[in-house]
Design an enzyme around this catalytic site. Structure first.
Site, short mmCIF file in Angstrom:
data_model
loop_
_atom_site.label_atom_id
_atom_site.label_comp_id
_atom_site.label_asym_id
_atom_site.label_seq_id
_atom_site.Cartn_x
_atom_site.Cartn_y
_atom_site.Cartn_z
N LYS A 1 0.83 -1.21 0.00
CA LYS A 1 0.00 0.00 0.00
C LYS A 1 0.86 1.26 0.00
CE LYS A 1 -2.18 -1.02 3.86
NZ LYS A 1 -1.67 -2.36 4.25
N ARG B 1 -9.02 0.66 9.55
CA ARG B 1 -8.63 -0.72 9.85
C ARG B 1 -9.77 -1.48 10.52
NH1 ARG B 1 -2.96 -0.13 9.16
NH2 ARG B 1 -1.72 -1.66 10.19
N ARG C 1 11.64 -6.89 5.16
CA ARG C 1 11.52 -5.43 5.13
C ARG C 1 12.46 -4.79 6.16
NH1 ARG C 1 5.62 -2.66 5.33
NH2 ARG C 1 5.57 -3.25 7.52
N ARG D 1 11.61 -3.34 11.81
CA ARG D 1 10.59 -2.87 12.75
C ARG D 1 10.26 -3.98 13.73
NH1 ARG D 1 5.97 -0.36 8.89
NH2 ARG D 1 4.70 -1.49 10.40
N ARG E 1 -0.43 -9.86 13.47
CA ARG E 1 -0.95 -8.78 12.61
C ARG E 1 -1.86 -9.37 11.54
NH1 ARG E 1 4.14 -5.65 10.59
NH2 ARG E 1 2.66 -4.12 9.78
P1 AMP Z 1 1.19 -0.13 9.47
O1 AMP Z 1 2.49 0.54 9.23
O2 AMP Z 1 0.05 0.51 8.73
O3 AMP Z 1 1.24 -1.62 9.25
O4 AMP Z 1 0.85 0.08 11.01
C1 AMP Z 1 1.70 -0.40 12.04
C2 AMP Z 1 0.91 -0.58 13.34
O5 AMP Z 1 0.33 0.67 13.74
C3 AMP Z 1 -0.28 -1.54 13.24
O6 AMP Z 1 0.10 -2.90 13.43
C4 AMP Z 1 -1.16 -1.03 14.38
O7 AMP Z 1 -0.66 -1.43 15.64
C5 AMP Z 1 -0.99 0.47 14.26
N1 AMP Z 1 -1.96 1.09 13.33
C6 AMP Z 1 -1.70 1.70 12.14
N2 AMP Z 1 -2.82 2.16 11.56
C7 AMP Z 1 -3.84 1.83 12.41
C8 AMP Z 1 -5.23 2.00 12.37
N3 AMP Z 1 -5.85 2.63 11.34
N4 AMP Z 1 -5.96 1.51 13.40
C9 AMP Z 1 -5.37 0.89 14.45
N5 AMP Z 1 -4.06 0.69 14.56
C10 AMP Z 1 -3.28 1.14 13.54
#
Ligand code: AMP
Length: 214
Positions: free
Chosen positions: A13, A87, A126, A160, A171
């Site tokens: 994404k 989400r 990654r 990360r 996740r």
């Molecule tokens: P991402 O980089 O989008 O995969 O986000 C990393 C982490 O941030 C996720 O595993 C969640 O813990 C948190 N996170 C990011 N976006 C959201 C969201 N829209 N709602 C809830 N948690 C989020």
């Protein structure tokens, strides 16, 4: 133009959002990036969010909707690509209310799809820059010089915490339970399109362009 990118973690994404920003003259709004910036800055919100992120759980909806509300006010009607948000169905409903209040609407929702095993392989290779947040993939998009950030020159790319194998599994579970229903939410409203996220960045890019007809 307000576009939402849906799909599991690691589907690409963020990468596709970079291309779409240029094409659509839009700003990318990634809740993951906003949260990681808050963690780096050590704000109260960042400290609270980190517990959830490290465990691969979702940060509570009210925190996320607060962040998005602030960001949308700051962006004053500019075109936006939402990456990693909404989400949950509750976030999607909250976004609808926010959009109504601003006299705006979601124009398109694009879901990128891949199998779980692809997600696991991609996330485990990654790496990211702890200084500027740039993202690399040791297999498909390595940095030009090993362990050095192409963007800011920082030496020492990191994995990360939430890209470690035990967290990736959680996740994915959270994605299937809580995020997959969001695609149904937009499908029912008639503005969902899909593209296969498997293949090279360029292949996916051209599928995305066709799916969005841009
Ligand atoms: P991402 O980089 O989008 O995969 O986000 C990393 C982490 O941030 C996720 O595993 C969640 O813990 C948190 N996170 C990011 N976006 C959201 C969201 N829209 N709602 C809830 N948690 C989020």
């Amino acid at each position: 133009m307000r576009l939402i990118l849906l799909g599991p973690p690691g589907v690409g994404k963020g990468t596709q959002a970079q291309f779409l920003m240029d094409r659509l003259q839009a700003v990318q709004v990634s809740t993951g990036d906003l949260l990681r910036a808050a963690v780096r800055e050590g704000t109260a919100l960042g400290k609270d969010a980190k517990r959830y992120m490290d465990a691969g759980e979702l940060v509570p909806d009210d925190v996320i909707l607060g962040l998005i509300g602030e960001k949308m006010t700051e962006l004053k009607g500019r075109s936006v690509i939402f990456d990693g948000f909404p989400r949950t169905v509750a976030q999607a409903e909250g976004l609808d209310r926010l959009m109504d209040g601003l006299g705006q609407q979601i124009d398109r929702v694009l879901e990128l799809t891949v199998e779980d095993q692809v997600v696991i392989d991609r996330l485990s290779s990654r790496r990211s820059c702890p200084q500027c947040g740039a993202v690399f993939n040791l297999i498909s998009a390595p940095p030009k010089v090993e362990n050095v950030c192409d963007v800011c020159g920082h030496v020492g790319l990191i994995q990360r915490d939430d890209d470690k194998p035990e967290v990736i599994a959680n996740r994915l579970r959270v994605y299937h339970d809580q995020t997959a229903p969001v695609a149904g939410y937009y499908h029912d409203r008639g503005n969902l399109v899909q593209a296969d996220g498997l293949g090279s960045v360029e292949e996916v890019r051209s599928r995305v362009d066709s799916a969005l007809a841009i």
